[in-house]
Scaffold this active site. Sequence first.
Site, short mmCIF file in Angstrom:
data_model
loop_
_atom_site.label_atom_id
_atom_site.label_comp_id
_atom_site.label_asym_id
_atom_site.label_seq_id
_atom_site.Cartn_x
_atom_site.Cartn_y
_atom_site.Cartn_z
N GLU A 1 0.83 -1.19 0.00
CA GLU A 1 0.00 0.00 0.00
C GLU A 1 0.87 1.25 0.00
OE1 GLU A 1 -3.35 0.02 -0.22
OE2 GLU A 1 -3.26 -2.16 -0.37
N VAL B 1 -10.36 3.46 -15.80
CA VAL B 1 -11.11 2.52 -14.97
C VAL B 1 -10.91 2.94 -13.52
CG1 VAL B 1 -11.39 0.12 -14.26
CG2 VAL B 1 -10.78 0.65 -16.62
#
Length: 342
Positions: free
Chosen positions: A111, A170
């Site tokens: 992350e 997207v």
Amino acid sequence: MRKCLLVTCLCVLLLGLRNFWLTGFSFDSNQPMHVTILMWHRPFSVPNDLSGDACGDHHSTLFCTIVEQRSLFPTADVVVFHNYELVTGREKLPLDLPRPPGQRWAWLSLESPVHNGDLRRFAGIFNLTINYRRDADITTPYGERLVNEAEGEDPVQDITQNKSFLACWVVSNYRSSYRRSQVYKELSTIVPVKVYGRWTKTLLTAEALLPTISRCYFYLAFENSEAKEYITEKLWKNAYLSGAVPVVLGAPVQDYEALAPPHSFIHVDQFASVKELAEYLLQVAGDKKRYSEYFRWKRKWKVKVSNNWKERLCKLCSHYEHLPPNKVHTDLAAWVHGTGTM
């Protein structure tokens, strides 16, 4: 007397055979050693296929076994903890268990820094970091460029044949405060941008994702965070594997230049304004020769996408013998946020 001597020799022989078996059939220190890596919990509860000698086919310098049975904690050489479960309270560190001498604890996260939570509690606990950054102990990027040794047809021929949209994006996690959202909002007022994902309720299946993006000249590979070397599958998979030129936003330009194939992307920060970016995209899309130049890197390079946890843990296997024996990360939070080194 002879009988006692015979029994003694037999005992020595049996003991030697036992050690021979337990050390991996090794007569000397140059033979492969055995390393056990314990995955304390599954990242995001995603099932892992860790059966057998998960990395033995790739790393001949040692026998490396990846296990999930917590009962093997006392004999594990490395214990890997995925950060998300720790900071959300779904899992806890086994601080109540006696930690075997020499056992390394590894902190794993892919992350961005802002999504890793409060890491100050982990000061002085971990010996290793497994992360996408190059300065991690074990570097496990989302993707990487490799030398293309294959010979074949010109990879830039007919690259515009199937294109029907100028740009596409997207996105599922849309927040107006993100810089990428602000860039998109301004860009879409100048040039058409086809948007897919949960935000617009036009979900794409895994099978439809790349074929859909392939119909676009450009793909907005916008990261949700701007951080050092944080370059995800948005670039490596969505853009490169589909055959759309990525327009990137996230890590600094110099990180993309260091990690991605040369002249394979367009960075938002290379333009003084979004308007200049939009004008450039229109110019390049309208010139087949200029557009094809963004694919010439395929003659020398190829990209590899990393998308499973076993592959990432196998990198730990291959680097194990070269890791410093007594390293401790005294300030994990400072390293993650770029305010310190380890």
